[in-house]
Write a protein that holds these residues in place. Structure first.
Motif, PDB file in Angstrom:
ATOM      1  N   THR A   1       0.836  -1.185   0.000  1.00  0.00           N
ATOM      2  CA  THR A   1       0.000   0.000   0.000  1.00  0.00           C
ATOM      3  C   THR A   1       0.877   1.243   0.000  1.00  0.00           C
ATOM      4  N   GLY A   2       0.454   2.237  -0.773  1.00  0.00           N
ATOM      5  CA  GLY A   2       1.144   3.517  -0.707  1.00  0.00           C
ATOM      6  C   GLY A   2       2.163   3.765  -1.797  1.00  0.00           C
ATOM      7  N   ILE A   3       2.427   2.791  -2.691  1.00  0.00           N
ATOM      8  CA  ILE A   3       3.432   3.036  -3.736  1.00  0.00           C
ATOM      9  C   ILE A   3       2.810   3.574  -5.020  1.00  0.00           C
ATOM     10  N   GLY A   4       1.473   3.669  -5.071  1.00  0.00           N
ATOM     11  CA  GLY A   4       0.822   4.161  -6.289  1.00  0.00           C
ATOM     12  C   GLY A   4       0.555   3.055  -7.278  1.00  0.00           C
TER      13      GLY A   4
ATOM     14  N   ALA B   1     -11.681  -1.204   6.687  1.00  0.00           N
ATOM     15  CA  ALA B   1     -10.532  -2.090   6.867  1.00  0.00           C
ATOM     16  C   ALA B   1      -9.658  -2.163   5.625  1.00  0.00           C
ATOM     17  N   GLU B   2     -10.111  -1.583   4.519  1.00  0.00           N
ATOM     18  CA  GLU B   2      -9.293  -1.548   3.303  1.00  0.00           C
ATOM     19  C   GLU B   2      -9.843  -0.484   2.375  1.00  0.00           C
ATOM     20  N   GLY B   3      -9.010  -0.063   1.424  1.00  0.00           N
ATOM     21  CA  GLY B   3      -9.461   0.878   0.405  1.00  0.00           C
ATOM     22  C   GLY B   3      -9.646   2.300   0.885  1.00  0.00           C
ATOM     23  N   ILE B   4      -9.206   2.633   2.112  1.00  0.00           N
ATOM     24  CA  ILE B   4      -9.290   4.021   2.578  1.00  0.00           C
ATOM     25  C   ILE B   4      -7.880   4.555   2.767  1.00  0.00           C
ATOM     26  N   ASP B   5      -7.721   5.857   2.597  1.00  0.00           N
ATOM     27  CA  ASP B   5      -6.401   6.472   2.648  1.00  0.00           C
ATOM     28  C   ASP B   5      -6.429   7.601   3.668  1.00  0.00           C
TER      29      ASP B   5
ATOM     30  N   LEU C   1     -15.036   9.125   8.076  1.00  0.00           N
ATOM     31  CA  LEU C   1     -13.647   9.331   7.657  1.00  0.00           C
ATOM     32  C   LEU C   1     -13.248  10.795   7.728  1.00  0.00           C
ATOM     33  N   ALA C   2     -14.194  11.707   7.466  1.00  0.00           N
ATOM     34  CA  ALA C   2     -13.872  13.136   7.469  1.00  0.00           C
ATOM     35  C   ALA C   2     -13.431  13.624   8.841  1.00  0.00           C
TER      36      ALA C   2
ATOM     37  N   PRO D   1      -3.481   9.420   5.242  1.00  0.00           N
ATOM     38  CA  PRO D   1      -2.026   9.572   5.355  1.00  0.00           C
ATOM     39  C   PRO D   1      -1.617  10.505   6.488  1.00  0.00           C
ATOM     40  N   GLY D   2      -0.305  10.476   6.767  1.00  0.00           N
ATOM     41  CA  GLY D   2       0.239  11.362   7.781  1.00  0.00           C
ATOM     42  C   GLY D   2      -0.364  11.100   9.134  1.00  0.00           C
ATOM     43  N   ASP D   3      -0.682  12.187   9.876  1.00  0.00           N
ATOM     44  CA  ASP D   3      -1.230  11.992  11.218  1.00  0.00           C
ATOM     45  C   ASP D   3      -2.750  11.911  11.217  1.00  0.00           C
ATOM     46  N   ARG D   4      -3.351  11.691  10.029  1.00  0.00           N
ATOM     47  CA  ARG D   4      -4.787  11.403  10.031  1.00  0.00           C
ATOM     48  C   ARG D   4      -5.055  10.016  10.600  1.00  0.00           C
ATOM     49  N   LEU D   5      -4.029   9.142  10.612  1.00  0.00           N
ATOM     50  CA  LEU D   5      -4.127   7.840  11.269  1.00  0.00           C
ATOM     51  C   LEU D   5      -2.726   7.456  11.730  1.00  0.00           C
ATOM     52  N   VAL D   6      -2.570   7.265  13.041  1.00  0.00           N
ATOM     53  CA  VAL D   6      -1.236   6.948  13.573  1.00  0.00           C
ATOM     54  C   VAL D   6      -1.157   5.531  14.114  1.00  0.00           C
ATOM     55  N   GLY D   7      -2.266   4.800  14.102  1.00  0.00           N
ATOM     56  CA  GLY D   7      -2.184   3.443  14.622  1.00  0.00           C
ATOM     57  C   GLY D   7      -3.452   2.649  14.423  1.00  0.00           C
TER      58      GLY D   7
END
Length: 799
Positions: free
Chosen positions: A214-217, A700-704, A680-681, A706-712
């Motif tokens: 995930t994350g490589i485009g 659990a999948e297909g959502i993005d 998600l917003a 990034p950064g500190d929008r999700l840390v764990g």
């Protein structure tokens, strides 16, 4: 194809283009399945004499247009050319535009036959076969060679301007794609390796299973090389297929980045050429970064987004015919102008397609179905290629397309395909329908009801089974009596609604389609599926035909592609997907190295917690303590995943009770798309909260994030399906066929969900996060070996 090359078109495509007129008419006329059509054609051919020539290839050229196809059959002794059509219900209910299309097809074949064999005339015959009764209705007329030649010329002239435009478009498209460059200064780490693997698969005409993190485009990393391969490998179409709506949006965004949505090159400033150093498209090892503009010529690449009918419909609740819907009235008369406007626009996502349809007063859904014939890249759901009556697969077969297939989030294809080739019938709904049905249907429905009662009795099933659990039985197959009763109901409903279309209630139509699906699947029943009966109490049993091994149905779909690329972050082990999806033996496995380092992700295993059903209550306290401790240690946004809503709700209640200061939000049962977007917003940069969700669900999948929008992420389950009677039957069947029952039924699907959920945390090279795996089984060696290697050895294991 160059502009000087002959224009080629199939007979069916030619007539579809030139011979339809008047209203769109999709009144209740249940069509036979593709399989029933094949069987019906064979049945008719078998009834003919020894000299009957079935599937007769014919072709001819008029002013540069080459028209070809296979006539259903020709009897030289009678000099009769037949076009065979299978149907259900009354022929006099057939729409006028359909009958006109059939006569046009047999007339074109007649012209080609007379020209090829020097015939002065021929008898044209439309043979309509009722698949329910096997009865033939034959319509004939005599036609001279001169008459047919004139008809053929008229159709070709109508098509010629379009054919010239299409040939010019193909040349323009191929030139633009040959000059297409990667739209960014360089590839992301791992993205270039993925792109090269996709290009090689397209060059060699093979299937590729590509596991890429995930994350490589992955979307751009697969679309770009396949588009580069289109002109050099002679690909006619590329289909980008997704499991969910967000995947379609990502694909459309990637195509826009590649210039498919762009304006004129002359209006763009010159862009620097990418010097990413990826090798050219002339060979499997070629360079993907040719010289040229990073943008395709405007409208040189036609892109179409296909959406479901219920989402595209402008008049929900109205029937699809001219008397009920204004967008169906005169549809085929307005279609040519709408089609021209659409292909000129080129980039046709859902909004653009709706705008074109609105300007021309036509149905956007059926305009999209028409444009699937003329667009280069189609973005849509996986059902458009893999379903039993898939639109794109049907068009590819009919037109002989060389198709490149991209399947996003392909780890989901096993379950999606199982659903496509499964069916259910509910006894209680049948009983309610029987009470409300018109008098003419009560007899057939009564016979079906008696078969239900007999089936339950012969299965020896109790009223409800164990306390709180339904009774369950696996049957040897669909009993003959039930199959006959279902066939009788389908025939009766079809005939009744043919006479009384105004009585086509949704419930009655649903029962008909379920009955037809059951009988079709019963005809193909084998060790890839099982028949089961579940009793939920008095008067309610559910009969199922459930596919277990999609490979038997999907293998021909993969064989029909020039190249297919299935990609996901979780396609390991390769043999699981090869076996269950029916991939060719020559399928290539490629694992793209992760660009992420173990230092970016702290992985902890709580081996002192058991999330087994019997231990759920005892697990709540340590789970909630772990959530609160991690949140205190590093405040931020987290997702906590559980195996069920009941488990989630219990943990959420405990956290609210013991730590009311921690902000929480939760996924709910039956959550609508707007509510999911709102959920998600709230994961805003700089915020802090814990979101509760179900493993394998929408978050659990297909959502993005990034950064500190999700840390764990916390994962309080091993993801295993429940060890219920169905999954145990599945395990036994997979063990018998592949020798891997536990792995294929439980362990692999479960860990795929776990790794997908954990993959929400690290989305980019600068992300840092934590994943806490909460179950003692995560500490087992065989489980840890199946976790991503880049995670490194999990730390902080507690016992």
């Amino acid at each position: 194809m160059s502009e000087a090359a002959p224009r080629q078109v199939a007979v069916r495509a030619l007539c579809d283009f030139t011979a339809r007129e008047g209203d769109l008419d999709h009144r209740f006329t249940p069509a036979p399945s593709a399989r029933e059509g094949i069987v019906g054609h064979a049945l008719v051919a078998g009834r003919r004499g020894e000299g009957f020539e079935a599937e007769l290839p014919l072709s001819g050229t008029f002013e540069g247009v080459t028209v070809s196809g296979r006539a259903d059959g020709y009897d030289p002794a009678a000099n009769r050319l037949e076009e065979i059509k299978t149907h259900r219900g009354r022929l006099d209910r057939m729409a006028d535009n359909q009958r006109a299309l059939h006569w046009a097809q047999v007339s074109v074949y007649g012209a080609l036959l007379c020209a090829e064999r020097g015939l002065a005339s021929v008898t044209l015959a439309l043979v309509y076969l009722d698949v329910a009764s096997g009865r033939e209705t034959v319509l004939t007329r005599e036609a001279s060679a001169a008459e047919l030649e004139a008809f053929f010329a008229t159709q070709c002239r109508r098509f010629l301007a379009w054919a010239e435009q299409e040939a010019a478009h193909r040349a323009r498209r191929d030139a633009a794609l040959g000059a297409l460059a990667f739209p960014h200064p360089d590839f992301r780490p791992g993205q270039r390796d993925l792109a090269e693997s996709v290009y090689k698969a397209a060059s060699t005409g093979r299937c590729l299973l590509a596991q890429a993190p995930t994350g490589i485009g992955k979307t751009l990393g697969t679309l770009f090389p396949l588009l580069k391969a289109m002109p050099r490998r002679g690909l006619d179409r590329v289909a980008f297929l997704t499991m969910k709506t967000p995947g379609r949006r990502l694909a459309l965004d990637a195509l826009a980045a590649l210039g498919a949505e762009g304006s004129d090159d002359a209006e763009r400033p010159d862009a620097e050429r990418s010097d990413s150093g990826v090798p050219d498209a002339g060979s499997p090892d070629a360079d993907l970064s040719d010289a040229g503009s990073p943008y395709a010529t405007p409208r040189a690449l036609r892109v179409l987004e296909l959406t479901a009918r219920e989402k595209a419909c402008e008049y929900p609740g109205r029937a699809c015919h001219g008397e009920a819907c204004p967008l169906a009235a005169g549809f085929y008369d307005r279609l040519p102008a709408a089609r021209r406007a659409a292909v000129a626009r080129g980039f046709l996502d859902r909004a653009a397609l709706r705008a074109v349809a609105g300007e021309h007063g036509v149905c956007p859904y059926y305009l999209g179905q028409e444009l699937a014939r003329w667009c280069d890249v189609i973005v849509g759901d996986v059902n458009h290629w893999f379903d039993d009556s898939a639109l794109l697969h049907g068009l590819a077969r009919a037109n002989g397309w060389r198709t490149g297939l991209l399947v996003d989030e392909a780890h989901n294809l096993v379950e999606r395909a199982r659903g496509m080739y499964s069916a259910e019938l509910d006894q209680r709904r049948l009983a309610r329908l029987r009470r409300e049905a018109p008098g003419a249907l009560k007899g057939p429905l009564g016979r079906l009801s008696r078969q239900w009662q007999s089936l339950v009795r012969e299965a020896g099933m109790s009223e409800a089974g164990e306390p709180g659990r339904p009774a369950y039985r696996v049957l040897d197959g669909l009993p003959d009596g039930m199959a006959a009763a279902l066939s009788g109901v389908a025939s009766a409903i079809t005939e009744h609604l043919g006479e009384h279309p105004e009585q086509a209630s949704l419930a009655l139509q649903e029962l008909l389609f379920e009955a037809l699906a059951f009988t079709r699947l019963a005809e193909r029943f084998g060790d890839h599926s099982l028949c089961d009966l579940t009793r939920h109490g008095r008067g309610r049993a559910v009969l199922g035909l459930r596919n277990l091994v999609p490979a038997d149905f999907l293998a021909p779909r993969f064989a029909a592609t020039h190249a297919a690329v299935l990609f996901s972050a979780t396609l390991s082990p390769a043999h699981y997907h090869r076996d269950l999806l029916g991939l060719p033996d020559a399928t290539v496995w490629r694992e793209v190295a992760s660009p992420f380092a173990a230092e970016q992700l702290e992985v902890r295993i709580r081996a002192d917690i058991s999330t087994r059903l019997r231990d759920r209550e005892a697990s709540l306290a340590p789970i909630v303590a772990e959530l609160a401790e991690q949140f205190r240690r590093r405040p931020g946004h987290y997702l906590a995943f559980f195996s069920s809503f009941a488990y989630l709700e219990a943990a959420l209640a405990r956290l609210r009770e013991t730590h009311p200061e921690i902000p929480v939000r939760t996924q709910t049962r039956g959550m609508r798309e707007e509510a999911r977007d709102a959920f998600l917003a709230e994961f805003t940069p700089g915020g802090a909260s814990i979101g509760f969700a179900v493993l394998g669900g929408a978050f659990a999948e297909g959502i993005d994030l990034p950064g500190d929008r999700l840390v764990g992420a916390f994962i309080a389950t091993l993801g295993l399906p429940p060890a219920d009677p169905f999954n145990e039957a599945l395990k036994a069947r997979l063990a018998a066929r592949f020798g891997r029952g536990d792995d294929y039924a439980y362990h692999i699907p479960g860990l795929i969900k776990v790794v997908q959920a954990a993959g929400r945390v690290i989305r980019g090279p600068d992300d840092r996060g934590t994943v806490v795996l909460m179950d003692d089984r995560f500490a087992r060696c065989e489980v840890r070996q199946r976790l991503p290697a880049w995670w490194g050895p999990p730390c902080g294991t507690r016992r």
